[in-house]
Design a protein around this motif. Structure first.
Motif, PDB file in Angstrom:
ATOM      1  N   ILE A 120      -1.979  -8.271  -0.630  1.00 47.08           N
ATOM      2  CA  ILE A 120      -2.401  -7.175  -0.009  1.00 47.08           C
ATOM      3  C   ILE A 120      -2.430  -5.760   0.442  1.00 47.08           C
ATOM      4  O   ILE A 120      -3.221  -4.653   0.372  1.00 47.08           O
ATOM      5  CB  ILE A 120      -2.516  -7.935   1.418  1.00 47.08           C
ATOM      6  CG1 ILE A 120      -3.276  -9.370   1.652  1.00 47.08           C
ATOM      7  CG2 ILE A 120      -2.914  -7.327   2.384  1.00 47.08           C
ATOM      8  CD1 ILE A 120      -3.275  -9.953   2.773  1.00 47.08           C
ATOM      9  N   ILE A 121      -0.956  -5.559   0.519  1.00 43.45           N
ATOM     10  CA  ILE A 121      -0.492  -3.897  -0.071  1.00 43.45           C
ATOM     11  C   ILE A 121       0.681  -3.487  -1.086  1.00 43.45           C
ATOM     12  O   ILE A 121       1.404  -4.308  -1.350  1.00 43.45           O
ATOM     13  CB  ILE A 121      -0.604  -3.629   1.813  1.00 43.45           C
ATOM     14  CG1 ILE A 121       1.195  -4.412   2.428  1.00 43.45           C
ATOM     15  CG2 ILE A 121      -1.321  -3.117   2.028  1.00 43.45           C
ATOM     16  CD1 ILE A 121       1.234  -3.337   3.844  1.00 43.45           C
ATOM     17  N   ASN A 122       0.977  -2.308  -1.183  1.00 43.58           N
ATOM     18  CA  ASN A 122       2.271  -2.195  -1.806  1.00 43.58           C
ATOM     19  C   ASN A 122       2.475  -0.280  -1.623  1.00 43.58           C
ATOM     20  O   ASN A 122       2.206   0.622  -1.839  1.00 43.58           O
ATOM     21  CB  ASN A 122       1.538  -2.065  -3.616  1.00 43.58           C
ATOM     22  CG  ASN A 122       3.217  -1.597  -4.059  1.00 43.58           C
ATOM     23  OD1 ASN A 122       4.034  -2.037  -3.920  1.00 43.58           O
ATOM     24  ND2 ASN A 122       2.292  -1.117  -5.287  1.00 43.58           N
ATOM     25  N   PRO A 123       3.187  -0.448   0.242  1.00 45.68           N
ATOM     26  CA  PRO A 123       3.799   0.123  -0.142  1.00 45.68           C
ATOM     27  C   PRO A 123       5.183   1.129  -0.390  1.00 45.68           C
ATOM     28  O   PRO A 123       5.466   0.788  -1.052  1.00 45.68           O
ATOM     29  CB  PRO A 123       3.828   0.012   1.477  1.00 45.68           C
ATOM     30  CG  PRO A 123       4.806  -1.419   0.747  1.00 45.68           C
ATOM     31  CD  PRO A 123       3.863  -2.294   0.594  1.00 45.68           C
ATOM     32  N   LYS A 124       3.989   2.850  -0.351  1.00 45.52           N
ATOM     33  CA  LYS A 124       5.073   3.499  -1.346  1.00 45.52           C
ATOM     34  C   LYS A 124       6.746   4.049  -0.203  1.00 45.52           C
ATOM     35  O   LYS A 124       7.585   3.990  -1.198  1.00 45.52           O
ATOM     36  CB  LYS A 124       4.302   4.631  -1.935  1.00 45.52           C
ATOM     37  CG  LYS A 124       3.331   4.869  -2.594  1.00 45.52           C
ATOM     38  CD  LYS A 124       2.814   6.163  -2.678  1.00 45.52           C
ATOM     39  CE  LYS A 124       1.089   5.672  -3.449  1.00 45.52           C
ATOM     40  NZ  LYS A 124       0.833   7.060  -3.926  1.00 45.52           N
ATOM     41  N   LYS A 125       6.511   4.102   0.710  1.00 45.81           N
ATOM     42  CA  LYS A 125       8.379   4.153   1.882  1.00 45.81           C
ATOM     43  C   LYS A 125       7.701   2.176   2.439  1.00 45.81           C
ATOM     44  O   LYS A 125       7.497   1.814   2.703  1.00 45.81           O
ATOM     45  CB  LYS A 125       7.572   5.284   2.782  1.00 45.81           C
ATOM     46  CG  LYS A 125       7.635   6.720   1.727  1.00 45.81           C
ATOM     47  CD  LYS A 125       7.675   7.742   2.719  1.00 45.81           C
ATOM     48  CE  LYS A 125       7.398   8.850   2.051  1.00 45.81           C
ATOM     49  NZ  LYS A 125       6.906  10.127   3.180  1.00 45.81           N
ATOM     50  N   TYR A 126       9.230   1.773   2.004  1.00 45.07           N
ATOM     51  CA  TYR A 126       9.442   0.735   2.663  1.00 45.07           C
ATOM     52  C   TYR A 126      11.089   1.351   2.408  1.00 45.07           C
ATOM     53  O   TYR A 126      12.309   2.098   2.298  1.00 45.07           O
ATOM     54  CB  TYR A 126       8.980   0.178   1.985  1.00 45.07           C
ATOM     55  CG  TYR A 126       9.830  -0.711   0.728  1.00 45.07           C
ATOM     56  CD1 TYR A 126      11.287  -0.999   0.105  1.00 45.07           C
ATOM     57  CD2 TYR A 126       8.934   0.190  -0.085  1.00 45.07           C
ATOM     58  CE1 TYR A 126      10.994  -0.439  -1.320  1.00 45.07           C
ATOM     59  CE2 TYR A 126       9.198   0.273  -1.986  1.00 45.07           C
ATOM     60  CZ  TYR A 126      10.950  -0.572  -2.319  1.00 45.07           C
ATOM     61  OH  TYR A 126      11.225  -0.073  -3.103  1.00 45.07           O
ATOM     62  N   TYR A 127      11.624   0.135   3.437  1.00 44.70           N
ATOM     63  CA  TYR A 127      13.433   0.182   3.868  1.00 44.70           C
ATOM     64  C   TYR A 127      13.623  -0.930   3.457  1.00 44.70           C
ATOM     65  O   TYR A 127      13.127  -2.191   3.906  1.00 44.70           O
ATOM     66  CB  TYR A 127      13.820   0.597   4.582  1.00 44.70           C
ATOM     67  CG  TYR A 127      13.628  -0.401   5.895  1.00 44.70           C
ATOM     68  CD1 TYR A 127      13.833  -1.300   7.111  1.00 44.70           C
ATOM     69  CD2 TYR A 127      12.206  -0.065   6.669  1.00 44.70           C
ATOM     70  CE1 TYR A 127      13.989  -1.630   7.852  1.00 44.70           C
ATOM     71  CE2 TYR A 127      11.691  -0.645   7.719  1.00 44.70           C
ATOM     72  CZ  TYR A 127      12.330  -1.569   8.580  1.00 44.70           C
ATOM     73  OH  TYR A 127      12.058  -2.003   9.815  1.00 44.70           O
ATOM     74  N   LEU A 128      14.515  -1.347   3.205  1.00 46.73           N
ATOM     75  CA  LEU A 128      15.195  -3.261   2.504  1.00 46.73           C
ATOM     76  C   LEU A 128      15.773  -3.705   3.826  1.00 46.73           C
ATOM     77  O   LEU A 128      16.996  -2.872   4.412  1.00 46.73           O
ATOM     78  CB  LEU A 128      16.405  -2.842   0.881  1.00 46.73           C
ATOM     79  CG  LEU A 128      15.531  -2.853  -0.355  1.00 46.73           C
ATOM     80  CD1 LEU A 128      16.504  -2.092  -1.046  1.00 46.73           C
ATOM     81  CD2 LEU A 128      14.224  -3.256  -0.393  1.00 46.73           C
ATOM     82  N   VAL A 129      15.518  -4.789   4.089  1.00 48.24           N
ATOM     83  CA  VAL A 129      16.461  -5.650   5.035  1.00 48.24           C
ATOM     84  C   VAL A 129      17.158  -6.858   4.653  1.00 48.24           C
ATOM     85  O   VAL A 129      16.543  -7.437   3.728  1.00 48.24           O
ATOM     86  CB  VAL A 129      15.350  -6.168   6.157  1.00 48.24           C
ATOM     87  CG1 VAL A 129      16.435  -6.865   7.117  1.00 48.24           C
ATOM     88  CG2 VAL A 129      14.607  -4.764   7.168  1.00 48.24           C
TER      89      VAL A 129
END
Length: 244
Positions: A177-186
């Motif tokens: 559905i989406i492919n974010p360019k900015k993210y953080y890892l949990v």
């Protein structure tokens, strides 16, 4: 016997619209009235097949039913479409049986068309526990850039994930559905393995008519393999949704 084409067209339209509406209600498909009406109008093409031979008629009706279901409920995968199609035919058979019974007993046809959707919905919901559609919810996600994501959410008993950074509940979105360019890892613990989830902050989510804040959105690394589901909702939301 005299056949009035205009009446046949109207009744066929109502027939298809009723069936598609019941499928939508029972399977909780994320659709709208415009798509259902458009699909029912296209279903009028079946009238043109009346004089075809049996084999051509059968093949054409199956292909047309597939087209109607894809228009109404979109195409996600083969399994999703086959489930929609199987319910479409099951409801058609039940509806046809009701109409034939009413014909034999001289029951008014129009009254029958009004009460059948209610009877069908009650019947199928009662026999629908196998697929657990009671845990399906219309879900709207509002991202921080005000982009809106509409989808079907499913209360996943296995999802009790908490974002350790801000203590938010985590919901999981289908990767396509989406492919974010900015993210953080949990980091999350699965069996004896630690995995890293791609997560982003969102403004809120609306499930049915209830809005939830302080939710973290995780992007699944694989497709969610549950019929028609786009979002795995957090199990901790269950109580508030049930009491809604």
């Amino acid at each position: 016997m005299i056949i009035y084409i205009d009446l046949l067209l109207v009744l066929n339209f109502i027939y298809d619209l009723l069936i598609l509406n019941v499928v939508s209600i029972v399977l909780k498909r994320n659709t709208n009235n415009k798509r259902l009406i458009l699909s029912s109008i296209i279903g009028e093409l079946s009238i043109l097949l009346i004089k075809c031979n049996y084999i051509i008629l059968l093949i054409s009706k199956v292909l047309l039913a597939i087209v109607l279901n894809i228009i109404s409920f979109d195409y996600k995968n083969i399994k999703y479409t086959l489930i929609n199609l199987s319910y479409f035919y099951m409801i058609s058979i039940i509806l046809g049986g009701f109409i034939y019974y009413c014909y034999l007993n001289n029951i008014n046809y129009l009254i029958t068309m009004l009460i059948i959707p209610i009877l069908l919905t009650i019947y199928i919901i009662q026999n629908n526990l196998k697929y657990n559609y009671s845990n399906y919810y219309n879900t709207v996600i509002t991202l921080n850039n005000n982009h809106i994501i509409n989808g079907i959410g499913y209360i996943d008993t296995g999802n009790n994930l908490i974002d350790p950074i801000n203590n938010n509940l985590i919901i999981v979105l289908n990767k396509d559905i989406i492919n974010p360019k900015k993210y953080y890892l949990v980091p999350i613990q699965v069996l004896n393995e630690t995995l890293l989830l791609k997560c982003i902050k969102i403004k809120n989510i609306r499930i049915n008519n209830k809005v939830f804040n302080n939710i973290t959105l995780a992007i699944s690394d694989t497709n969610i393999n549950i019929d028609g589901v786009d979002i795995l909702l957090n199990n901790n939301l269950r109580k508030e949704l049930i009491n809604e």
